[in-house]
Enzyme design. Structure first.
Site, PDB file in Angstrom:
ATOM      1  N   GLU A 119     -12.868   0.991  12.370  1.00 27.30           N
ATOM      2  CA  GLU A 119     -14.377   0.214  11.816  1.00 27.30           C
ATOM      3  C   GLU A 119     -14.735  -1.117  12.478  1.00 27.30           C
ATOM      4  N   GLN A 171      -2.114   6.867   0.864  1.00 24.96           N
ATOM      5  CA  GLN A 171      -2.011   7.841   2.020  1.00 24.96           C
ATOM      6  C   GLN A 171      -0.938   7.603   3.057  1.00 24.96           C
ATOM      7  N   ASP A 172      -0.922   6.718   3.860  1.00 20.19           N
ATOM      8  CA  ASP A 172      -0.196   5.924   4.992  1.00 20.19           C
ATOM      9  C   ASP A 172       1.298   5.669   4.653  1.00 20.19           C
ATOM     10  N   HIS A 226      -7.570   8.722  10.037  1.00 22.81           N
ATOM     11  CA  HIS A 226      -6.702   9.632  10.046  1.00 22.81           C
ATOM     12  C   HIS A 226      -6.471  10.150   8.527  1.00 22.81           C
ATOM     13  N   LYS A 275     -11.700  -6.853   7.675  1.00 20.69           N
ATOM     14  CA  LYS A 275     -10.705  -6.437   8.669  1.00 20.69           C
ATOM     15  C   LYS A 275     -10.551  -7.136   9.943  1.00 20.69           C
ATOM     16  N   ASP A 281       0.461  -7.948  -5.763  1.00 18.42           N
ATOM     17  CA  ASP A 281      -0.962  -7.656  -5.554  1.00 18.42           C
ATOM     18  C   ASP A 281      -1.345  -8.555  -4.285  1.00 18.42           C
ATOM     19  N   TYR A 315     -16.372  -4.271   4.375  1.00 14.48           N
ATOM     20  CA  TYR A 315     -14.801  -3.663   4.906  1.00 14.48           C
ATOM     21  C   TYR A 315     -14.572  -4.130   6.213  1.00 14.48           C
ATOM     22  N   THR A 357      -8.437  -1.292  12.257  1.00 14.21           N
ATOM     23  CA  THR A 357      -9.077  -0.173  12.063  1.00 14.21           C
ATOM     24  C   THR A 357     -10.298   0.037  13.247  1.00 14.21           C
ATOM     25  N   SER A 412      -9.858   0.088   0.712  1.00 16.24           N
ATOM     26  CA  SER A 412      -9.930   0.937   2.077  1.00 16.24           C
ATOM     27  C   SER A 412     -11.535   1.778   2.061  1.00 16.24           C
ATOM     28  N   GLY A 424       0.794  -1.304   0.048  1.00 21.40           N
ATOM     29  CA  GLY A 424      -0.031   0.095  -0.010  1.00 21.40           C
ATOM     30  C   GLY A 424       0.743   1.241  -0.089  1.00 21.40           C
TER      31      GLY A 424
HETATM   32  P1  NDP Z   1      -5.397   4.390   0.913  1.00 15.55           P
HETATM   33  O1  NDP Z   1      -6.718   3.829   0.355  1.00 15.55           O
HETATM   34  O2  NDP Z   1      -4.747   5.643   0.819  1.00 15.55           O
HETATM   35  O3  NDP Z   1      -4.438   3.448   0.457  1.00 15.55           O
HETATM   36  C1  NDP Z   1      -4.424   1.910   0.063  1.00 15.55           C
HETATM   37  C2  NDP Z   1      -3.174   1.271  -0.570  1.00 15.55           C
HETATM   38  O4  NDP Z   1      -3.463  -0.131  -0.862  1.00 15.55           O
HETATM   39  C3  NDP Z   1      -3.002   2.060  -2.172  1.00 15.55           C
HETATM   40  O5  NDP Z   1      -1.376   1.978  -2.074  1.00 15.55           O
HETATM   41  C4  NDP Z   1      -3.559   0.919  -2.725  1.00 15.55           C
HETATM   42  O6  NDP Z   1      -2.927   0.991  -4.104  1.00 15.55           O
HETATM   43  C5  NDP Z   1      -3.381  -0.552  -2.254  1.00 15.55           C
HETATM   44  N1  NDP Z   1      -3.953  -1.721  -2.578  1.00 15.55           N
HETATM   45  C6  NDP Z   1      -5.352  -1.614  -2.535  1.00 15.55           C
HETATM   46  N2  NDP Z   1      -5.789  -2.919  -3.006  1.00 15.55           N
HETATM   47  C7  NDP Z   1      -4.526  -3.578  -3.235  1.00 15.55           C
HETATM   48  C8  NDP Z   1      -4.142  -4.895  -3.583  1.00 15.55           C
HETATM   49  N3  NDP Z   1      -5.240  -5.784  -3.965  1.00 15.55           N
HETATM   50  N4  NDP Z   1      -3.126  -5.242  -3.726  1.00 15.55           N
HETATM   51  C9  NDP Z   1      -1.863  -4.388  -3.502  1.00 15.55           C
HETATM   52  N5  NDP Z   1      -2.431  -3.034  -2.995  1.00 15.55           N
HETATM   53  C10 NDP Z   1      -3.473  -2.599  -2.938  1.00 15.55           C
HETATM   54  O7  NDP Z   1      -5.588   4.075   2.339  1.00 15.55           O
HETATM   55  P2  NDP Z   1      -4.805   4.634   3.528  1.00 15.55           P
HETATM   56  O8  NDP Z   1      -3.354   4.845   3.234  1.00 15.55           O
HETATM   57  O9  NDP Z   1      -5.740   5.640   4.161  1.00 15.55           O
HETATM   58  O10 NDP Z   1      -4.809   3.466   4.566  1.00 15.55           O
HETATM   59  C11 NDP Z   1      -3.820   2.401   4.888  1.00 15.55           C
HETATM   60  C12 NDP Z   1      -4.272   1.197   5.642  1.00 15.55           C
HETATM   61  O11 NDP Z   1      -4.970   1.303   6.913  1.00 15.55           O
HETATM   62  C13 NDP Z   1      -5.517   0.557   4.940  1.00 15.55           C
HETATM   63  O12 NDP Z   1      -5.480  -0.828   4.925  1.00 15.55           O
HETATM   64  C14 NDP Z   1      -6.891   1.142   5.449  1.00 15.55           C
HETATM   65  O13 NDP Z   1      -7.673   0.014   5.476  1.00 15.55           O
HETATM   66  C15 NDP Z   1      -5.990   1.128   7.128  1.00 15.55           C
HETATM   67  N6  NDP Z   1      -6.850   2.073   7.651  1.00 15.55           N
HETATM   68  C16 NDP Z   1      -7.080   3.513   7.338  1.00 15.55           C
HETATM   69  C17 NDP Z   1      -7.414   4.462   8.314  1.00 15.55           C
HETATM   70  C18 NDP Z   1      -7.523   5.928   7.742  1.00 15.55           C
HETATM   71  O14 NDP Z   1      -8.268   6.598   8.373  1.00 15.55           O
HETATM   72  N7  NDP Z   1      -6.568   6.083   6.705  1.00 15.55           N
HETATM   73  C19 NDP Z   1      -7.555   4.145   9.392  1.00 15.55           C
HETATM   74  C20 NDP Z   1      -7.628   2.570   9.830  1.00 15.55           C
HETATM   75  C21 NDP Z   1      -7.012   1.726   9.042  1.00 15.55           C
HETATM   76  P3  NDP Z   1      -3.511   1.991  -5.346  1.00 15.55           P
HETATM   77  O15 NDP Z   1      -2.703   3.231  -5.130  1.00 15.55           O
HETATM   78  O16 NDP Z   1      -3.164   1.157  -6.518  1.00 15.55           O
HETATM   79  O17 NDP Z   1      -5.036   2.088  -5.286  1.00 15.55           O
HETATM   80  P1  GDR Z   2     -14.482   6.026   7.026  1.00 15.14           P
HETATM   81  O1  GDR Z   2     -14.461   7.250   6.430  1.00 15.14           O
HETATM   82  O2  GDR Z   2     -16.005   5.410   6.685  1.00 15.14           O
HETATM   83  O3  GDR Z   2     -14.940   6.472   8.640  1.00 15.14           O
HETATM   84  O4  GDR Z   2     -13.459   4.961   6.896  1.00 15.14           O
HETATM   85  P2  GDR Z   2     -15.289   8.383   5.402  1.00 15.14           P
HETATM   86  O5  GDR Z   2     -14.367   9.566   5.372  1.00 15.14           O
HETATM   87  O6  GDR Z   2     -15.546   7.621   4.098  1.00 15.14           O
HETATM   88  O7  GDR Z   2     -16.544   8.539   6.177  1.00 15.14           O
HETATM   89  C1  GDR Z   2     -16.566   9.104   7.573  1.00 15.14           C
HETATM   90  C2  GDR Z   2     -18.104   9.449   7.587  1.00 15.14           C
HETATM   91  O8  GDR Z   2     -18.719  10.304   6.980  1.00 15.14           O
HETATM   92  C3  GDR Z   2     -19.925  10.135   6.524  1.00 15.14           C
HETATM   93  N1  GDR Z   2     -20.219  10.659   5.046  1.00 15.14           N
HETATM   94  C4  GDR Z   2     -19.603  10.560   3.920  1.00 15.14           C
HETATM   95  N2  GDR Z   2     -18.515   9.694   3.580  1.00 15.14           N
HETATM   96  C5  GDR Z   2     -18.155   9.842   2.528  1.00 15.14           C
HETATM   97  N3  GDR Z   2     -16.998   8.904   2.164  1.00 15.14           N
HETATM   98  N4  GDR Z   2     -18.624  10.771   1.447  1.00 15.14           N
HETATM   99  C6  GDR Z   2     -19.767  11.540   1.783  1.00 15.14           C
HETATM  100  O9  GDR Z   2     -20.198  12.206   0.869  1.00 15.14           O
HETATM  101  C7  GDR Z   2     -20.224  11.593   3.106  1.00 15.14           C
HETATM  102  N5  GDR Z   2     -21.024  12.090   3.838  1.00 15.14           N
HETATM  103  C8  GDR Z   2     -20.962  11.589   5.292  1.00 15.14           C
HETATM  104  C9  GDR Z   2     -19.711   8.432   6.240  1.00 15.14           C
HETATM  105  O10 GDR Z   2     -21.347   8.023   6.155  1.00 15.14           O
HETATM  106  C10 GDR Z   2     -19.327   8.160   7.506  1.00 15.14           C
HETATM  107  O11 GDR Z   2     -20.036   7.945   8.594  1.00 15.14           O
HETATM  108  C11 GDR Z   2     -12.223   5.558   6.972  1.00 15.14           C
HETATM  109  C12 GDR Z   2     -11.393   4.763   5.962  1.00 15.14           C
HETATM  110  O12 GDR Z   2     -10.209   5.434   5.838  1.00 15.14           O
HETATM  111  C13 GDR Z   2     -11.151   3.365   6.388  1.00 15.14           C
HETATM  112  O13 GDR Z   2     -10.303   2.669   5.544  1.00 15.14           O
HETATM  113  C14 GDR Z   2     -10.847   3.328   7.956  1.00 15.14           C
HETATM  114  O14 GDR Z   2     -10.574   2.142   8.326  1.00 15.14           O
HETATM  115  C15 GDR Z   2     -11.679   4.069   8.712  1.00 15.14           C
HETATM  116  O15 GDR Z   2     -11.756   5.335   8.196  1.00 15.14           O
HETATM  117  C16 GDR Z   2     -11.103   4.176  10.089  1.00 15.14           C
END
Ligand code: NDP
Ligand code: GDR
Length: 373
Positions: free
Chosen positions: A136, A14-15, A188, A162, A65, A158, A134, A91, A10
């Site tokens: 979630e 972002q992370d 985050h 997880k 992958d 999702y 997460t 994600s 990944g």
């Molecule tokens: P992003 O969606 O920004 O990044 C996900 C990454 O996974 C991307 O690099 C994506 O590639 C890659 N990816 C997706 N599917 C596959 C696959 N089948 N094989 C290989 N790579 C793949 O997520 P974040 O950086 O925000 O989050 C990082 C991790 O932390 C995720 O697992 C997410 O579920 C988890 N998480 C995130 C939180 C958050 O608030 N951000 C909170 C808690 C957990 P590509 O760029 O090609 O799409």
């Molecule tokens: P989340 O993040 O589901 O918490 O998962 P998201 O920002 O998608 O939603 C947060 C909350 O906002 C409400 N919401 C909307 N969400 C989106 N995407 N679009 C909209 O238009 C909208 N309007 C309201 C949602 O219903 C929800 O309640 C994220 C991801 O990064 C996960 O991968 C990670 O595990 C969790 O945060 C912690």
């Protein structure tokens, strides 16, 4: 001792981008797995890119992958990493309702494939494993605030995927003595957050509305509450978890909660637009009372800049999340450094810069990207 080697799945996310930078600054050799896409998808890590023709690189990308064991085994065998950070995932919670099987394959079985690869290759004593778990998992919350011992209740494909990844990580730790940890991270965000997550969707739209590139922001559940922190702070915790004497699971959160509506209000405030709310439920709208250009007020007496669109409601919603990071503070010495206000402010600043570029291009007759999700 030579430098440590890390493998980040990944890495294009972002992370992945923040963690790669952190590890490089700590002297690691960083390998990343990226998946093949029809266009370049490395925007977030282009500043770290090193020409493959140069010797002694410390940042190396491999195709792979999470749904393809062969690629994972091959890369892990070649690199023999000291640490693996499994950040790759489908994600997006809402998308997981549309693609549940793929989400389970990548997010649940993907973690298993990496753990098995470590075992097959006999690296159980060498390689430490971090799983991106997460908040979630808590879904329909059973306790407020949520800690490492709060029961899970997943509310989406999702989260269910997880949940498997969480437990298989615990199981490999207990069964095979692997150093494997779950970071239970609450939401985050950052200026490089994916554009379809609510925070970035808001900051991007607010900037475009301010500059007259877009009229309205459509959102789903405005009442949802989240514990939002900054990704830069949270990747530090991921690294810390793998530097301890014993592997454990940790909640990473700020301990502070805000609603989507509050986020919207603050983001508009950052660009000097004041919002008044009217109506209720699906009829609720946000009306700009000041701060838009005179041209906009000339056109609409009460410009509606925020509206609810039920298409963004989820089949089952996670209404409220609030984390208690006491264990991470106590045992890892980790603290969130960025306040909610600073987070919104930084995201707005960066999206305004992008919108200014788009506005300039449009003025000069070039087409800009108008896709809204
Ligand atoms: P992003 O969606 O920004 O990044 C996900 C990454 O996974 C991307 O690099 C994506 O590639 C890659 N990816 C997706 N599917 C596959 C696959 N089948 N094989 C290989 N790579 C793949 O997520 P974040 O950086 O925000 O989050 C990082 C991790 O932390 C995720 O697992 C997410 O579920 C988890 N998480 C995130 C939180 C958050 O608030 N951000 C909170 C808690 C957990 P590509 O760029 O090609 O799409
Ligand atoms: P989340 O993040 O589901 O918490 O998962 P998201 O920002 O998608 O939603 C947060 C909350 O906002 C409400 N919401 C909307 N969400 C989106 N995407 N679009 C909209 O238009 C909208 N309007 C309201 C949602 O219903 C929800 O309640 C994220 C991801 O990064 C996960 O991968 C990670 O595990 C969790 O945060 C912690």
């Amino acid at each position: 001792m030579g430098s440590k080697t890390a493998l980040v799945t990944g890495i294009t996310g972002q992370d992945g981008a923040y963690l790669a930078e952190l590890l490089l600054n700590k002297g690691y050799v960083v390998h990343g797995i990226k998946r093949r896409a029809s266009l370049f998808n490395t925007d977030r890590i282009d500043h770290l890119y090193q020409d493959p023709h140069v010797e002694n690189r410390n940042f190396i990308l491999h195709y792979g992958d999470l749904t393809d064991s062969t690629s994972l085994i091959r890369v892990i065998q070649q690199i023999q990493p000291d640490e693996i950070y499994n950040l790759a995932a489908q994600s997006h919670v809402a998308v997981s309702f549309e693609e549940p099987e793929y989400t389970a394959n990548s997010d649940a079985l993907g973690a298993l494939r990496i753990l098995e690869a470590v075992r097959i290759l006999g690296l159980e004593r060498k390689t430490r494993f971090y799983q991106a778990s997460t908040s979630e998992l808590y879904g329909l919350v059973q306790e407020i605030p949520q800690t490492e011992t709060t029961p899970f209740y997943p509310r989406s494909p999702y989260a269910a995927a997880k949940l498997y990844a969480y437990w298989i990580t615990v199981n490999y730790r207990e069964a095979y003595g692997l150093y494997a940890c779950n970071g239970i991270l609450f939401n985050h965000e950052s200026p490089i957050r994916g554009e379809t997550f609510v925070t970035r969707k808001i900051t991007r739209a607010v900037a475009r509305i301010k500059l007259g590139l877009q009229d309205k922001l459509y959102l789903g559940n405005l009442d949802a509450k989240r514990d939002w922190g900054h990704a830069r702070d949270y990747v530090e915790a991921q690294w810390l978890m793998l530097q301890q004497d014993t592997p454990e699971d940790y909640v990473i959160a700020t301990g502070e909660q805000h609603s989507v509506r509050e986020f919207v209000q603050l983001a508009f405030g950052e660009v000097g637009i004041e919002i008044g709310w009217e109506g209720q439920g699906v009829d609720e709208v946000g009306i700009a009372t000041s701060g838009l250009s005179r041209a906009v007020y000339g056109k609409y007496r009460n410009p509606v800049v925020v509206a609810v669109d039920p298409r963004y409601f989820r089949p089952s919603e996670v209404e409220t999340l609030l984390g208690d990071p006491s264990k991470a503070k106590r045992q890892l010495g980790w603290h969130p450094k960025t306040s909610f206000r600073e987070l919104v402010s930084e995201m707005m600043r960066e999206d305004l810069k992008q919108a200014e570029k788009d506005e300039l291009c449009r003025r000069e007759g070039y087409r800009t990207y108008d896709y809204h999700e």
